[in-house]
Each structure stands twice: as C-alpha cells, then as structure tokens.
Design a protein around this motif. Structure first.
Motif, PDB file in Angstrom:
ATOM      1  N   HIS A 104       0.816  -1.222   0.000  1.00 32.15           N
ATOM      2  CA  HIS A 104       0.000   0.000   0.000  1.00 32.15           C
ATOM      3  C   HIS A 104       0.850   1.272   0.000  1.00 32.15           C
ATOM      4  N   PHE A 105       2.169   1.129  -0.156  1.00 36.66           N
ATOM      5  CA  PHE A 105       3.069   2.273  -0.090  1.00 36.66           C
ATOM      6  C   PHE A 105       2.728   3.349  -1.112  1.00 36.66           C
ATOM      7  N   ASP A 106       2.365   2.954  -2.328  1.00 37.29           N
ATOM      8  CA  ASP A 106       2.065   3.940  -3.373  1.00 37.29           C
ATOM      9  C   ASP A 106       0.907   4.851  -2.987  1.00 37.29           C
ATOM     10  N   GLY A 107      -0.055   4.304  -2.275  1.00 38.12           N
ATOM     11  CA  GLY A 107      -1.199   5.116  -1.863  1.00 38.12           C
ATOM     12  C   GLY A 107      -0.974   5.843  -0.556  1.00 38.12           C
ATOM     13  N   ASN A 108       0.016   5.386   0.229  1.00 36.52           N
ATOM     14  CA  ASN A 108       0.289   5.982   1.536  1.00 36.52           C
ATOM     15  C   ASN A 108       1.764   5.809   1.859  1.00 36.52           C
ATOM     16  N   SER A 109       2.557   6.847   1.626  1.00 38.67           N
ATOM     17  CA  SER A 109       4.004   6.744   1.818  1.00 38.67           C
ATOM     18  C   SER A 109       4.399   6.630   3.290  1.00 38.67           C
ATOM     19  N   ASN A 110       3.423   6.776   4.187  1.00 37.75           N
ATOM     20  CA  ASN A 110       3.707   6.618   5.618  1.00 37.75           C
ATOM     21  C   ASN A 110       3.524   5.178   6.094  1.00 37.75           C
ATOM     22  N   VAL A 111       3.065   4.300   5.198  1.00 37.06           N
ATOM     23  CA  VAL A 111       2.699   2.951   5.628  1.00 37.06           C
ATOM     24  C   VAL A 111       3.888   2.194   6.230  1.00 37.06           C
ATOM     25  N   LEU A 112       5.094   2.439   5.727  1.00 39.99           N
ATOM     26  CA  LEU A 112       6.272   1.753   6.262  1.00 39.99           C
ATOM     27  C   LEU A 112       6.617   2.266   7.648  1.00 39.99           C
ATOM     28  N   PHE A 113       6.420   3.565   7.856  1.00 37.86           N
ATOM     29  CA  PHE A 113       6.690   4.159   9.159  1.00 37.86           C
ATOM     30  C   PHE A 113       5.619   3.766  10.176  1.00 37.86           C
ATOM     31  N   ASP A 114       4.364   3.835   9.745  1.00 34.88           N
ATOM     32  CA  ASP A 114       3.242   3.545  10.652  1.00 34.88           C
ATOM     33  C   ASP A 114       3.234   2.086  11.116  1.00 34.88           C
ATOM     34  N   ASN A 115       3.744   1.191  10.263  1.00 36.81           N
ATOM     35  CA  ASN A 115       3.749  -0.242  10.589  1.00 36.81           C
ATOM     36  C   ASN A 115       5.173  -0.759  10.792  1.00 36.81           C
ATOM     37  N   TYR A 116       6.057   0.135  11.204  1.00 39.72           N
ATOM     38  CA  TYR A 116       7.483  -0.188  11.290  1.00 39.72           C
ATOM     39  C   TYR A 116       7.767  -1.414  12.153  1.00 39.72           C
ATOM     40  N   ASP A 117       7.259  -1.430  13.375  1.00 38.22           N
ATOM     41  CA  ASP A 117       7.551  -2.535  14.292  1.00 38.22           C
ATOM     42  C   ASP A 117       7.063  -3.863  13.733  1.00 38.22           C
ATOM     43  N   PHE A 118       5.870  -3.842  13.138  1.00 31.20           N
ATOM     44  CA  PHE A 118       5.293  -5.056  12.543  1.00 31.20           C
ATOM     45  C   PHE A 118       6.151  -5.559  11.386  1.00 31.20           C
ATOM     46  N   ILE A 119       6.523  -4.644  10.489  1.00 30.61           N
ATOM     47  CA  ILE A 119       7.316  -5.021   9.318  1.00 30.61           C
ATOM     48  C   ILE A 119       8.694  -5.504   9.735  1.00 30.61           C
ATOM     49  N   LEU A 120       9.329  -4.774  10.667  1.00 25.17           N
ATOM     50  CA  LEU A 120      10.680  -5.145  11.106  1.00 25.17           C
ATOM     51  C   LEU A 120      10.684  -6.520  11.765  1.00 25.17           C
ATOM     52  N   LYS A 121       9.732  -6.763  12.644  1.00 26.31           N
ATOM     53  CA  LYS A 121       9.655  -8.052  13.332  1.00 26.31           C
ATOM     54  C   LYS A 121       9.490  -9.201  12.342  1.00 26.31           C
ATOM     55  N   ASN A 122       8.620  -9.016  11.357  1.00 25.94           N
ATOM     56  CA  ASN A 122       8.368 -10.078  10.390  1.00 25.94           C
ATOM     57  C   ASN A 122       9.519 -10.267   9.410  1.00 25.94           C
ATOM     58  N   THR A 123      10.210  -9.196   9.050  1.00 23.10           N
ATOM     59  CA  THR A 123      11.378  -9.358   8.165  1.00 23.10           C
ATOM     60  C   THR A 123      12.529 -10.029   8.913  1.00 23.10           C
ATOM     61  N   GLN A 124      12.650  -9.755  10.200  1.00 26.92           N
ATOM     62  CA  GLN A 124      13.668 -10.430  11.013  1.00 26.92           C
ATOM     63  C   GLN A 124      13.360 -11.911  11.123  1.00 26.92           C
ATOM     64  N   ASN A 125      12.074 -12.244  11.320  1.00 28.65           N
ATOM     65  CA  ASN A 125      11.662 -13.650  11.363  1.00 28.65           C
ATOM     66  C   ASN A 125      11.888 -14.325  10.021  1.00 28.65           C
ATOM     67  N   LEU A 126      11.584 -13.598   8.947  1.00 30.32           N
ATOM     68  CA  LEU A 126      11.783 -14.131   7.596  1.00 30.32           C
ATOM     69  C   LEU A 126      13.261 -14.397   7.354  1.00 30.32           C
ATOM     70  N   ASN A 127      14.095 -13.491   7.774  1.00 29.98           N
ATOM     71  CA  ASN A 127      15.537 -13.642   7.628  1.00 29.98           C
ATOM     72  C   ASN A 127      16.021 -14.906   8.333  1.00 29.98           C
TER      73      ASN A 127
END
Length: 376
Positions: A104-127
């Motif tokens: 959804h970044f194209d429609g809302n450039s804040n989406v990465l910031f607003d969901n930072y903890d969620f995204i970071l946790k899941n990318t760390q798990n994915l790694n």
C-alpha cells in the motif's frame, strides 16, 4: 517570512531561501560550493524529507520483496523441494504477511513508518527462517541420481533470496530510515568533518527543488524556547509556539512535503548550555505535526554536554566522517581549485578525510606559493 506567509507559497519559499543565504554567509569559509563532493551521507536526508528520490527507492525495494515471493513460488514447484513443503510454506506465508502491508506504499508513503515494528519483526523472522532453510538444504543428503547442478541451482537461488531479505531488513534498521520514521535526525562528527557544509548544501539543494527548508545556526540561538527562536528567525512577533508550528506545518501541507527545520552546530553560541533545558519539550511539540521534521547537528565532543542522555539514546544518529572513502577525489579537487599539482601517490592518510585539514593544507601551500607536494 511571517509577513509573507499569507497563502503566497512562492513568496514564502523565496523568504526561506533568503534566510538560508543569511545562514550560509554566517558560516563563512565553512561552506564553499566549489569544493562540493557528492557523499553517500546525503541520501539520509532524502528519507527524513520523504523526497521523490526516496519514494522511488522504496518502490524499488518493495518490488524486490515481491520478487522474493515470485522466486519462492517458482521454487515450491521444484521436485527437489518436495521434502521441504513446511519450510517453503512458512516462508511464503510470512512474505504474504509483509507484502500485504507494504504493497500500500504507493497510496500511503507513511505505511512503512506507521507499521514499522510489525514489518521489522516479520522481516527479522523471515531472515531467520530463510537462513535456517538455506543451511538445512545445503547439508541435506540427496540420492545419487539427483543432478548436482540442479541442487547447486537451488542453493544459489536460496542464497540470493537470503541476501535480498537481509538487505531489506538491514535498510529498515539504518539510522536514515529510523529518522524518516521519527521525523528527527542528529548529525555528529569531529571538528572540521564538514557537518555545517553538508547541512547548508542539503538546504540549498532542497530549496532549489521547491522543498521547504528552514536552515538555522546554533551560533544565533538566543537562549529562548527553540520554537520561539525559530519563529523569531522567521519574522514572527508576539506569536505563540503553537501558532508558529501550525504555520510551518501548513506550509508543508501546501507543498505536500515535510518542512525540514535544520539547526546546525548546537555546540556553538553563547547559550549552547540551554539546549538541554528545552530539547525534550521542543522535540515533543514538533513530533505532533505531520509535515515537520527536525535535523540537528552537534560536534561529537559536545554531545554529552549539550543533550541529555535519554535524548541521545533515542535520537537516530549519523556520524559524518568527512571524505572517508572518497578522500583521493576530494583531495585532488581541493588541490585543483588552489592550482596545486596533485602527487601521483594515493591519499591514504586519515587526515585527508577531514575537509578542514585539506583546506588548511591547501591554503598554507597557496600562501607560501608552493605548487606541488615535496617528494618523499
């Protein structure tokens, strides 16, 4: 600026350019356009400013994450992975969870910031999951009739996927990205490393690109509430801090761009010791506004003196290391600008990473009419 801000954005931007020019002039020899060197550190300001350059970069990063999903989907159909369906499914599921948000970044450039903890946790798990799977697969005992080339192809694909996941995860944890999320950045470094030149150059570039930027110097700080200080430099009189920040935020909203308030060299000026009294509330008030971001700089030896420890521990911090990695290019440019012949040997000495050192050397040689380095 206060008088010009009446909806006429061009006039307001022109006032900000004038203020920037006044600050540039106050820097004196600390800013010299002819000695500009493009440095990687400059990209950090693209993120906190949410500039088009950064938005395009994030689109590319998100596209790479989507490529990972396509690679995993393609690999899942490979018969060599028939014994690893659980692992492959776990990776695909986790990827879908991440992509479901970042898409959804194209429609809302804040989406990465607003969901930072969620995204970071899941990318760390994915790694972790991909890394473990890559290790398990590389040590698995396949039957002798399986082609080693086929096995090696999948190993390489898994390694490529792992590297892509790690790169995305690493970027999310950089001070530059965290600064974009927190809307505040602290730049530090040793004396003469070029912090003032860097911040002035960033301000000039942004204003040329019609991106609202307020460039101020710590040496002009008069010991009042920093918001009041900013307001005074902008020309506001008898206006509350709330009204000052609201006006600045409105300007950013008009341009659909964060306004970067850049205050260079907190360690300079008569009232530098008063920053510690105001800085917490100052940052707290500014963070309430969507279109305001703060960039501060302070010499490394003054950090503990100027800023409270609890603030230092929270602020995204970038160390400006001068021309490190590009010292040969920088040294040759400085010498060329001073009509001094560059030596054939590389500039390996650590001192050549410091812009102030380079400037002093060139000025000294020029004053003494020395046109080349002595041999040996």
């Amino acid at each position: 600026i206060a008088s010009s801000y009446s909806g006429n954005t061009e006039e307001t931007l022109s006032s900000l350019e004038h203020l920037c020019e006044l600050s540039r002039m106050s820097l004196g020899e600390r800013y010299s356009e002819e000695n500009n060197i493009n440095l990687p550190i400059e990209t950090a300001f693209r993120c906190i400013g949410k500039e088009d350059f950064w938005i395009q970069k994030m689109r590319e990063e998100i596209s790479k994450v989507d490529d990972i999903r396509r690679k995993i989907t393609r690999l899942s159909a490979n018969k060599l992975l028939s014994n690893f369906t659980i692992e492959v499914y776990s990776i695909k599921e986790l990827l879908d969870t991440i992509i479901e948000v970042i898409i959804h970044f194209d429609g809302n450039s804040n989406v990465l910031f607003d969901n930072y903890d969620f995204i970071l946790k899941n990318t760390q798990n994915l790694n972790q999951i991909v890394s473990e799977f890559e290790q398990v697969f590389s040590t698995y005992s396949f039957s002798s009739d399986i082609s080693k080339n086929d096995i090696r192809t999948i190993e390489n694909e898994l390694l490529s996927i792992l590297m892509s996941v790690q790169a995305f995860n690493k970027y999310l944890e950089t001070p530059a990205f965290k600064a974009g999320k927190e809307k505040v950045l602290l730049v530090t470094g040793e004396a003469g490393s070029g912090k003032s030149h860097l911040l002035c150059d960033v301000s000039i570039r942004r204003l040329k690109q019609k991106l609202p930027t307020i460039f101020l110097l710590g040496q002009h700080y008069n010991g009042v509430n920093p918001i009041q200080f900013i307001g005074e430099r902008l020309g506001f009189e008898n206006v509350s801090p709330l009204e000052i920040l609201s006006a600045i935020n409105s300007l950013g909203e008009t341009y659909n761009s964060r306004v970067l308030i850049i205050i260079d060299a907190l360690n300079e000026g008569t009232y530098r010791n008063l920053w510690s009294d105001f800085i917490i509330d100052f940052l707290h008030q500014c963070e309430k506004y969507e279109f305001i971001a703060i960039v501060l700089s302070c010499r490394d030896t003054y950090l503990d003196y100027i800023l409270p420890k609890n603030v230092l521990n929270k602020l995204p911090l970038i160390i400006h290391e001068g021309f490190k990695g590009t010292q040969s290019t920088a040294a040759r440019k400085y010498l060329e600008n001073n009509n001094i012949k560059a030596p054939n040997t590389p500039f390996l000495s650590q001192e050549f990473t410091n812009p102030l050192f380079l400037k002093i050397v060139c000025q000294s040689m020029k004053n003494n009419k020395i046109r080349e380095f002595p041999k040996g």
